[in-house]
Design a protein around this motif. Structure first.
Motif, PDB file in Angstrom:
ATOM      1  N   ALA A  59      -6.814   2.810  -3.927  1.00 14.69           N
ATOM      2  CA  ALA A  59      -5.694   1.843  -4.172  1.00 14.69           C
ATOM      3  C   ALA A  59      -4.949   1.585  -3.068  1.00 14.69           C
ATOM      4  CB  ALA A  59      -4.805   2.370  -5.321  1.00 14.69           C
ATOM      5  N   PHE A  60      -4.743   2.288  -2.103  1.00 21.49           N
ATOM      6  CA  PHE A  60      -3.922   2.139  -0.869  1.00 21.49           C
ATOM      7  C   PHE A  60      -4.881   1.073  -0.061  1.00 21.49           C
ATOM      8  CE2 PHE A  60      -3.786   3.032   3.642  1.00 21.49           C
ATOM      9  CZ  PHE A  60      -2.362   2.420   3.849  1.00 21.49           C
ATOM     10  N   PHE A  61      -6.220   1.382   0.172  1.00 19.92           N
ATOM     11  CA  PHE A  61      -7.135   0.600   1.041  1.00 19.92           C
ATOM     12  C   PHE A  61      -7.093  -0.715   0.298  1.00 19.92           C
ATOM     13  CE2 PHE A  61      -8.059   4.812   2.817  1.00 19.92           C
ATOM     14  CZ  PHE A  61      -7.640   4.544   4.021  1.00 19.92           C
TER      15      PHE A  61
ATOM     16  N   GLY B 105      -1.568  -6.294  -3.021  1.00 21.13           N
ATOM     17  CA  GLY B 105      -1.284  -6.267  -1.474  1.00 21.13           C
ATOM     18  C   GLY B 105      -0.525  -7.568  -1.128  1.00 21.13           C
ATOM     19  N   ILE B 106      -0.583  -8.585  -1.840  1.00 18.18           N
ATOM     20  CA  ILE B 106      -0.036  -9.805  -1.443  1.00 18.18           C
ATOM     21  C   ILE B 106       1.488 -10.083  -2.160  1.00 18.18           C
ATOM     22  CG2 ILE B 106      -2.278 -11.023  -1.022  1.00 18.18           C
ATOM     23  CD1 ILE B 106      -1.670 -12.649  -3.712  1.00 18.18           C
ATOM     24  N   VAL B 107       1.689  -9.203  -3.073  1.00 26.41           N
ATOM     25  CA  VAL B 107       3.007  -9.370  -3.817  1.00 26.41           C
ATOM     26  C   VAL B 107       4.102  -9.725  -2.998  1.00 26.41           C
ATOM     27  CG1 VAL B 107       4.705  -8.119  -5.182  1.00 26.41           C
ATOM     28  CG2 VAL B 107       2.230  -8.213  -5.728  1.00 26.41           C
TER      29      VAL B 107
ATOM     30  N   GLY C 265       0.618  -1.202   0.041  1.00 28.25           N
ATOM     31  CA  GLY C 265      -0.151  -0.089  -0.131  1.00 28.25           C
ATOM     32  C   GLY C 265       0.693   1.283  -0.088  1.00 28.25           C
ATOM     33  N   GLY C 266       2.213   1.056   0.320  1.00 31.26           N
ATOM     34  CA  GLY C 266       3.067   2.202   0.384  1.00 31.26           C
ATOM     35  C   GLY C 266       3.117   2.705  -1.114  1.00 31.26           C
ATOM     36  N   PHE C 267       2.915   1.735  -2.003  1.00 33.61           N
ATOM     37  CA  PHE C 267       3.125   2.437  -3.377  1.00 33.61           C
ATOM     38  C   PHE C 267       1.966   3.235  -3.711  1.00 33.61           C
ATOM     39  CE2 PHE C 267       2.941   2.041  -7.865  1.00 33.61           C
ATOM     40  CZ  PHE C 267       4.437   1.932  -8.344  1.00 33.61           C
ATOM     41  N   SER C 268       0.807   2.825  -3.494  1.00 34.10           N
ATOM     42  CA  SER C 268      -0.559   3.440  -3.663  1.00 34.10           C
ATOM     43  C   SER C 268      -0.192   4.823  -2.821  1.00 34.10           C
ATOM     44  CB  SER C 268      -1.655   2.576  -3.292  1.00 34.10           C
ATOM     45  OG  SER C 268      -1.891   1.404  -4.051  1.00 34.10           O
ATOM     46  N   PHE C 269       0.105   4.685  -1.665  1.00 36.00           N
ATOM     47  CA  PHE C 269       0.206   5.881  -0.816  1.00 36.00           C
ATOM     48  C   PHE C 269       1.223   6.912  -1.443  1.00 36.00           C
ATOM     49  CE2 PHE C 269       1.261   8.500   2.857  1.00 36.00           C
ATOM     50  CZ  PHE C 269      -0.018   8.711   3.454  1.00 36.00           C
ATOM     51  N   GLY C 270       2.334   6.403  -2.149  1.00 33.93           N
ATOM     52  CA  GLY C 270       3.325   7.240  -2.617  1.00 33.93           C
ATOM     53  C   GLY C 270       2.497   7.971  -3.894  1.00 33.93           C
TER      54      GLY C 270
END
Length: 461
Positions: A307-309, A373-375, A174-179
């Motif tokens: 996307a983050f959630f 999220g599972i990557v 989710g850090g990617f989406s948060f970015g």
């Protein structure tokens, strides 16, 4: 009963393994470190896409706005294509020298090289050389980014107790989406302060300097940490492989790698269906906001929150349902709703209906980014300790070999297959088809692979 890779009688690293019995300070630091590292990666990439019209105006000669934007997206795509190089180099380092050493190098490189974009000369001053230099920078960004998750995902997963893996995997990814959210919000703030004219004139340079902030924080965290007990044990028992990257292509690992590559190919189609083309759909006619970059960016920004959630929730659910089963169900659902989602987004933008456009953007964010999220956990569970950084990194990046050329696929579909369905300047239907193709590939990749829930990460070969 807590299922973790805890200490055993024969270990020479008892205290380290005791730390894995609970989610403690080291686990939290590893999570924060990788969250920020992935945030930085996405922050840089999303900024490029969010201000593609600005970058095109600064670094390219005057031409068709859509063609210029496609040129910037192509440069973005070339960045992605070079990630496997970084994964091969730094995955090898991560398996030979350690996850922590690897991560210190990659976050330094990623932060500094990305910030160098702010020093580029403009097209007005040096001509096409400006865009050539931009491409060179993007290539190096891609190399360091490919190394970032090679060691980063194993690092955080090896520090995480079993029962927390799904949640932490979703949070880190989710850090990617948060970015993306942070970058889009930063662009929106800069656009509000300086206006589009100010961005084109000079403020775009300040935008790229902001990449130094998450890089500095992540570096500070990593310098304060030690390597994972799992890798430390491998090293103490002299089980480090001489050529971990090469071993990915030998039996028995080769079969696992090929399955991961198929799955990750579909995953990259999912990613670009949001990050590359939702902004493009919102910024081009018949969108009512084709001349209002700020409003289009705001709608997209809110979508990246979804996307983050989506990634966070998917990671948590996978700990109960299973990584494989949940992904198969999700892929089928994606095929069914892809066209309605993107048509809804395009129509909402055409009508200037902000609430509906925001809703559709959020839905697209959840659908396209949920499986990511599972990557971290899935890839870490697919490879044994001695080849984990190489397997995770190159396995992740292998999806780029086919999936990374999205900047060619969508224009080809738009111009030769679906132009009667797309509008002359909008690629909503071609994007929906890209997502459906990704869902089919993901389904195949997971169908031929095993369920990894419950896999021990501690494996000394």
């Amino acid at each position: 009963m807590l299922r973790v890779d805890v200490a055993m009688a024969d270990t020479t690293n008892i205290e380290g393994f005791k730390a894995l019995e609970r989610f403690g300070r080291d686990s939290a630091k590893a999570t924060g470190s990788q969250f920020l590292g992935f945030l930085l990666d996405s922050f840089d990439l999303t900024m490029i896409l969010s201000i593609a019209p600005v970058v095109a105006a600064v670094l390219l000669p005057p031409s068709s706005p859509l063609i210029a934007v496609f040129s910037v997206i192509l440069a973005y795509s070339l960045t992605i294509i070079f990630r496997p190089v970084g994964s091969a180099i730094f995955g090898h380092i991560g398996d030979r020298l350690g996850r922590r050493t690897d991560l210190i190098i990659t976050v330094l490189g990623l932060g500094i090289v990305s910030a160098l974009t702010s020093a580029l000369p403009t097209y007005a001053s040096v001509g096409i050389l400006s865009f050539v230099l931009f491409i060179i920078i993007r290539i190096f960004v891609g190399i360091f980014a490919g190394g970032e998750y090679s060691a980063g995902h194993p690092f955080v997963m090896e520090w995480t107790p079993f029962r927390w893996r799904g949640l932490i995997s979703g949070l880190v990814q989710g850090g990617f989406s948060f970015g993306a959210l942070a970058a889009a919000a930063t662009v929106a703030v800069f656009t509000h302060i300086y206006g589009e004219t100010g961005l084109v004139s000079y403020a775009w340079r300040y935008l790229f300097l902001t990449t130094l902030i998450p890089a500095a924080i992540a570096l500070a965290i990593r310098l304060s940490m030690k390597d994972t007990p799992i890798f430390t044990e491998l090293k103490e028992k002299n089980k480090i492989r001489r050529s971990p990257f090469i071993d990915l292509f030998k039996k028995p690992v080769r079969k696992d790698f090929l399955q991961v590559m198929i799955w990750m190919t579909g995953m990259f189609f999912y990613a670009y269906a949001l990050f590359a083309y939702v902004p493009t759909i919102l910024e081009h006619a018949p969108s009512a906001w084709s001349s209002n970059l700020g409003l289009a960016t705001t709608v997209y920004t809110i979508g990246t929150a979804g996307a983050f959630f989506g990634a966070f929730g998917f990671g948590i659910a996978s700990q109960k349902v299973g990584r494989r089963k949940l992904t198969l169900i999700w892929a089928i659902m994606t095929i069914i709703i892809s066209v309605p989602m993107y048509y809804g987004l395009m129509r909402a933008a055409e009508l200037g209906n902000v609430p509906l456009a925001v809703l559709m953007s959020i839905i697209i964010g959840i659908v396209t980014q949920g499986p990511w999220g599972i990557v971290p956990v899935y890839l870490s569970e697919r490879f044994k300790t001695a080849v984990r950084a190489s397997g995770v990194g190159f396995g992740y990046s292998s999806g780029i070999f086919i999936g990374g050329w999205f900047s060619i696929y969508v224009p080809l579909m738009h111009n030769y297959l679906f132009k009667s369905i797309d509008t002359s300047t909008n690629i909503w239907f071609s994007t929906a088809v890209l997502l459906m193709i990704g869902a089919i590939i993901i389904f195949i990749g997971q169908w031929i692979g095993p369920e990894t829930l419950g896999t021990r990460l501690r494996s000394v070969e």
